[in-house]
Design an enzyme around this catalytic site. Structure first.
Site, short mmCIF file in Angstrom:
data_model
loop_
_atom_site.label_atom_id
_atom_site.label_comp_id
_atom_site.label_asym_id
_atom_site.label_seq_id
_atom_site.Cartn_x
_atom_site.Cartn_y
_atom_site.Cartn_z
N HIS A 105 1.22 9.93 -0.63
CA HIS A 105 2.56 9.69 -1.17
C HIS A 105 3.49 10.83 -0.70
O HIS A 105 3.51 11.90 -1.31
CB HIS A 105 2.54 9.66 -2.70
CG HIS A 105 1.79 8.51 -3.29
ND1 HIS A 105 2.28 7.22 -3.28
CD2 HIS A 105 0.59 8.46 -3.92
CE1 HIS A 105 1.42 6.41 -3.89
NE2 HIS A 105 0.38 7.14 -4.28
N HIS A 115 -2.00 4.05 3.15
CA HIS A 115 -3.34 3.95 2.57
C HIS A 115 -4.31 3.56 3.68
O HIS A 115 -3.95 2.81 4.60
CB HIS A 115 -3.36 2.87 1.48
CG HIS A 115 -4.73 2.32 1.19
ND1 HIS A 115 -5.15 1.10 1.70
CD2 HIS A 115 -5.78 2.83 0.49
CE1 HIS A 115 -6.40 0.88 1.29
NE2 HIS A 115 -6.80 1.91 0.57
N ASN A 117 -8.86 3.06 4.28
CA ASN A 117 -10.24 3.32 3.86
C ASN A 117 -11.19 2.64 4.83
O ASN A 117 -10.86 1.62 5.43
CB ASN A 117 -10.48 2.88 2.41
CG ASN A 117 -10.67 1.38 2.27
OD1 ASN A 117 -11.78 0.87 2.40
ND2 ASN A 117 -9.58 0.67 2.01
N ARG A 119 -15.62 1.92 4.92
CA ARG A 119 -16.78 2.05 4.05
C ARG A 119 -17.96 1.24 4.61
O ARG A 119 -17.78 0.27 5.34
CB ARG A 119 -16.45 1.57 2.64
CG ARG A 119 -15.95 0.14 2.61
CD ARG A 119 -15.35 -0.25 1.27
NE ARG A 119 -14.87 -1.64 1.27
CZ ARG A 119 -13.67 -2.01 1.69
NH1 ARG A 119 -12.82 -1.09 2.13
NH2 ARG A 119 -13.31 -3.28 1.70
N HIS A 154 2.17 -1.64 13.68
CA HIS A 154 1.38 -2.83 14.02
C HIS A 154 0.93 -2.82 15.48
O HIS A 154 -0.15 -3.34 15.79
CB HIS A 154 2.16 -4.10 13.69
CG HIS A 154 2.07 -4.46 12.24
ND1 HIS A 154 1.04 -5.22 11.71
CD2 HIS A 154 2.88 -4.14 11.19
CE1 HIS A 154 1.21 -5.37 10.41
NE2 HIS A 154 2.33 -4.72 10.07
N GLY A 267 -19.39 2.97 -13.04
CA GLY A 267 -19.38 4.25 -13.73
C GLY A 267 -18.94 5.38 -12.83
O GLY A 267 -19.45 6.50 -12.92
#
Length: 320
Positions: A105, A115, A117, A119, A154, A267
């Protein structure tokens, strides 16, 4: 299908940690170029259920108001509903998940929030071969949008996808438009980029190369926008609009984001899960913007799915 070995998983982990370090170093450089002194703090942590991570967070900078670049590698003893809805065969299986996720930000309203990510998820159903896939992507959320910035973003995404197939960009761009969509507002979170999940369409090494390209591509896409807008002046009214639009970001991350839901159901470490939320944000009841103003044009034009590479033939569409 090639199953990942312990060596393969370690290769992914090494890349993710290196990517985290390189992104933090590049963003700290932007902070320094803006005469700021803020640095990413390093917070290593472990969890009782197995695994842990490295959280790196910068707050109250001159250029970056809040940035979180988070690495985690966790063990899961019993997969939650968020992971098994699309894969019922792995319900209750043991698994491991590792990835890097970041939300930046900036303080200047002319620099978009970004943003990214990437994984890897590996489930081990009892008595069966492992089931694995990659996921990730990157997306851009401007407040004062312009065609040049969005096309550059893009074009970078398009170029990195090309070695993996001519349709990859179109598929993952569409997936991004569909995913980062606030149904209750009937608007996009931003102007998109790439998004993909359940990626095992190629062999493991090719899939790994693709997420490497995406991770490295994030930096190639965002750094020119910092350079372009870092010193651009802004008004108090523009700052107020930025804080108002950040509210949409918060709404998406708390209501729809799969990563947030997955972290809560497993959790996860709450500070790491909610690090994407900005320190300063506001809401206002039915604000009105002058027709044709940059503020009004953001939602009436820019927050619509478009073919940003070919604006002359762009059509607005949504498949949700």
């Amino acid at each position: 299908m090639q199953n990942p070995s312990h060596v393969d998983i370690q290769r992914v982990k090494d890349f993710l940690l290196d990517l985290q370090a390189r992104i933090c170093a590049a963003l700290e450089q932007q902070e320094a170029l803006g005469q700021g002194t803020a640095k990413f703090i390093i917070d290593d942590w472990t969890r009782a259920e197995g695994g842990g991570g490295r959280s790196r967070v910068l707050q109250e900078g001159t250029v970056i108001e809040k940035g979180g670049v988070m690495f985690s590698h966790i063990d899961i003893k019993n997969l939650p509903a968020s992971a098994t809805a699309r894969h019922p065969s792995i319900a209750g299986a043991k698994a491991q998940a590792l990835g890097v996720s970041m939300v930046i930000h900036p303080k200047n309203p002319h620099i978009p929030t970004s943003h990214a990510n990437i994984r890897l998820f590996v489930a081990q159903p009892e008595g069966k071969d492992p089931i694995w896939w990659f996921g990730g992507g990157f997306d851009l959320t401007p407040f004062y949008a312009n065609d040049e910035d969005i096309q550059q973003w893009h074009k970078n995404a398009f170029d990195l996808c090309q070695p993996f197939g001519e349709q990859v960009y179109a598929e993952h761009k569409q997936w991004c438009d569909d995913y980062f969509y606030l149904k209750h507002r009937d608007e996009q979170r931003g102007v998109g980029g790439l998004f993909f999940d359940d990626l095992n369409r190629w062999d493991f090494d090719t899939c790994f190369k693709y997420i490497q390209a995406v991770g490295n591509g994030y930096l190639n896409g965002i750094l020119p926008l910092f350079e372009k807008h870092r010193e651009q002046p802004y008004t108090e009214e523009q700052r107020a609009f930025q804080l108002y639009r950040r509210g949409r970001y918060v709404e998406f991350n708390l209501v729809y984001d799969r990563g947030t839901i997955f972290g809560l159901q497993t959790g996860g470490r709450i500070e790491s899960i909610l690090v994407s939320l900005p320190n300063a944000v506001s809401w206002s009841y039915r604000p009105c913007w002058q027709e044709g103003s940059p503020e009004e044009r953001l939602t009436s034009y820019y927050l619509k799915p478009r073919d940003w590479l070919n604006l002359g033939t762009s059509k607005v569409s949504h498949t949700i």
